[in-house]
Enzyme design. Structure first.
Site, PDB file in Angstrom:
ATOM      1  N   ASN A  94       0.855  -1.189   0.000  1.00 32.02           N
ATOM      2  CA  ASN A  94       0.000   0.000   0.000  1.00 32.02           C
ATOM      3  C   ASN A  94       0.890   1.238   0.000  1.00 32.02           C
ATOM      4  O   ASN A  94       2.092   1.143   0.267  1.00 32.02           O
ATOM      5  CB  ASN A  94      -0.947   0.003   1.203  1.00 32.02           C
ATOM      6  CG  ASN A  94      -0.262   0.343   2.502  1.00 32.02           C
ATOM      7  OD1 ASN A  94       0.760  -0.251   2.858  1.00 32.02           O
ATOM      8  ND2 ASN A  94      -0.813   1.295   3.245  1.00 32.02           N
ATOM      9  N   HIS A 149       5.817   6.312  -7.084  1.00 34.48           N
ATOM     10  CA  HIS A 149       6.102   5.031  -6.452  1.00 34.48           C
ATOM     11  C   HIS A 149       7.577   4.904  -6.068  1.00 34.48           C
ATOM     12  O   HIS A 149       8.459   5.373  -6.775  1.00 34.48           O
ATOM     13  CB  HIS A 149       5.742   3.882  -7.398  1.00 34.48           C
ATOM     14  CG  HIS A 149       4.282   3.755  -7.666  1.00 34.48           C
ATOM     15  ND1 HIS A 149       3.489   2.787  -7.075  1.00 34.48           N
ATOM     16  CD2 HIS A 149       3.442   4.491  -8.447  1.00 34.48           C
ATOM     17  CE1 HIS A 149       2.247   2.908  -7.503  1.00 34.48           C
ATOM     18  NE2 HIS A 149       2.195   3.941  -8.342  1.00 34.48           N
TER      19      HIS A 149
END
Length: 238
Positions: free
Chosen positions: A77, A88
Site C-alpha cells: 500500500n 512510487h
C-alpha cells in the site's frame, strides 16, 4: 529459505540492529508512533510541504499501468511520502537502482520518472491496498481481502506477462486471502502458479526497501531482478 524481515514503504515488521564504529550493536531507541494522538496527526510536517499526516493519509497513489505490460510490480500500500509526492518507491528504496543495475531499464531513473515505465519499458506499478498508512500494520485484514480481489480483477483486465510481488508477505497474503490457499510453499523467484483465468506468471522478489534485513543492499537484490528479466525475455521470445 530464510524468513524475510521487511520494512516496506515506512511500514515496519523488524529492525536491523545498528552498530557503532567499533562493531558493537547499539541499543535501539523506541520511535514515537506517528499515530500516538489526534494532535500529532494534525501537526504540520515539513516533509509534506506543511501538510499534516492526517491530510496526507487521505491522498492516494495513482497506478502506473497499461494493458499487456511485460511486468506489473505490486506493492502492499502507499506510504504517506509516496502518496504526497504522487510517485512510487520514493525515498530510501532500492527499486530504481535494481531496475537499472539489472538491465531492465537502460537509464538511471528515479521515482519522479515512474510515468515513463509503462510505455518505454513495459513495466508498471500498482499496490494491493489503495489506502495510505504509515505502517502496513495499520491495515485491517479485510482490506487485504478486498484489495486483493481488486488486484486480481486488475491483473485479469491488464493481462501483464508477469505479476511481481514486492516482498514475501504480500505474495502470501494474495494466495491466502484471494486464492484461498491455506498452506504456501515459498521460495523467492519464479512461482509455479498462474494468476487465475490468465496466462500471467507470478514472481516474488525480496522487498526493495533499503531496510530489508535479509537483503539489506541493492546489490543483494539485483540477481532477482536479473532472473526476472531473463524470464520476461524468455516469454517475449515465445
Amino acid at each position: 529459505m530464510a524468513n524475510e524481515k521487511v520494512i516496506k514503504n515506512g511500514n515496519s515488521s523488524n529492525k536491523t540492529p545498528q552498530k557503532t564504529k567499533d562493531g558493537k550493536i547499539t541499543k535501539s531507541k523506541n520511535r514515537k508512533n506517528p499515530l500516538s494522538s489526534p494532535e500529532d496527526m494534525k501537526k504540520s510536517q515539513k516533509k509534506f510541504g506543511g501538510l499534516s499526516l492526517e491530510q496526507v493519509m487521505i491522498m492516494t497513489l495513482p497506478d502506473r499501468v497499461k494493458n499487456e505490460l511485460d511486468i506489473l510490480i505490486i506493492g502492499i500500500n502507499p506510504s504517506p511520502l509516496a502518496a504526497y509526492r504522487g510517485h512510487h518507491y520514493v525515498g530510501n528504496n532500492h527499486m530504481w537502482a535494481c531496475l537499472y543495475k539489472s538491465g531492465m531499464i537502460d537509464q538511471e531513473l528515479k521515482a519522479e520518472d515512474d510515468e515513463k515505465l509503462p510505455d518505454e519499458y513495459g513495466i508498471g506499478f500498482t499496490t494491493m491496498v489503495e489506502r495510505t498508512t504509515p505502517r502496513q500494520n495499520d491495515l485491517a485484514e479485510n482490506e487485504f481481502f478486498e484489495g486483493g480481489q481488486r488486484l486480481l480483477m486488475k491483473i485479469q483486465h491488464l493481462k501483464p506477462k508477469i505479476a511481481v510481488f514486492n516482498g514475501k508477505k504480500i505474495y502470501e497474503r494474495f494466495l491466502k486471502k484471494v486464492l484461498g490457499m491455506k498452506k504456501v510453499a515459498f521460495g523467492f523467484g519464479r512461482q509455479p502458479l498462474l494468476v487465475p483465468n490468465t496466462s500471467t506468471g507470478m514472481f516474488v522478489m525480496p522487498s526493495t526497501s533499503a531496510v530489508c534485513a535479509t537483503y539489506p543492499a541493492a546489490v543483494n537484490k539485483v540477481p532477482f531482478f536479473e532472473d526476472l528479466k531473463r524470464w520476461k525475455d524468455e516469454i517475449s521470445a515465445q
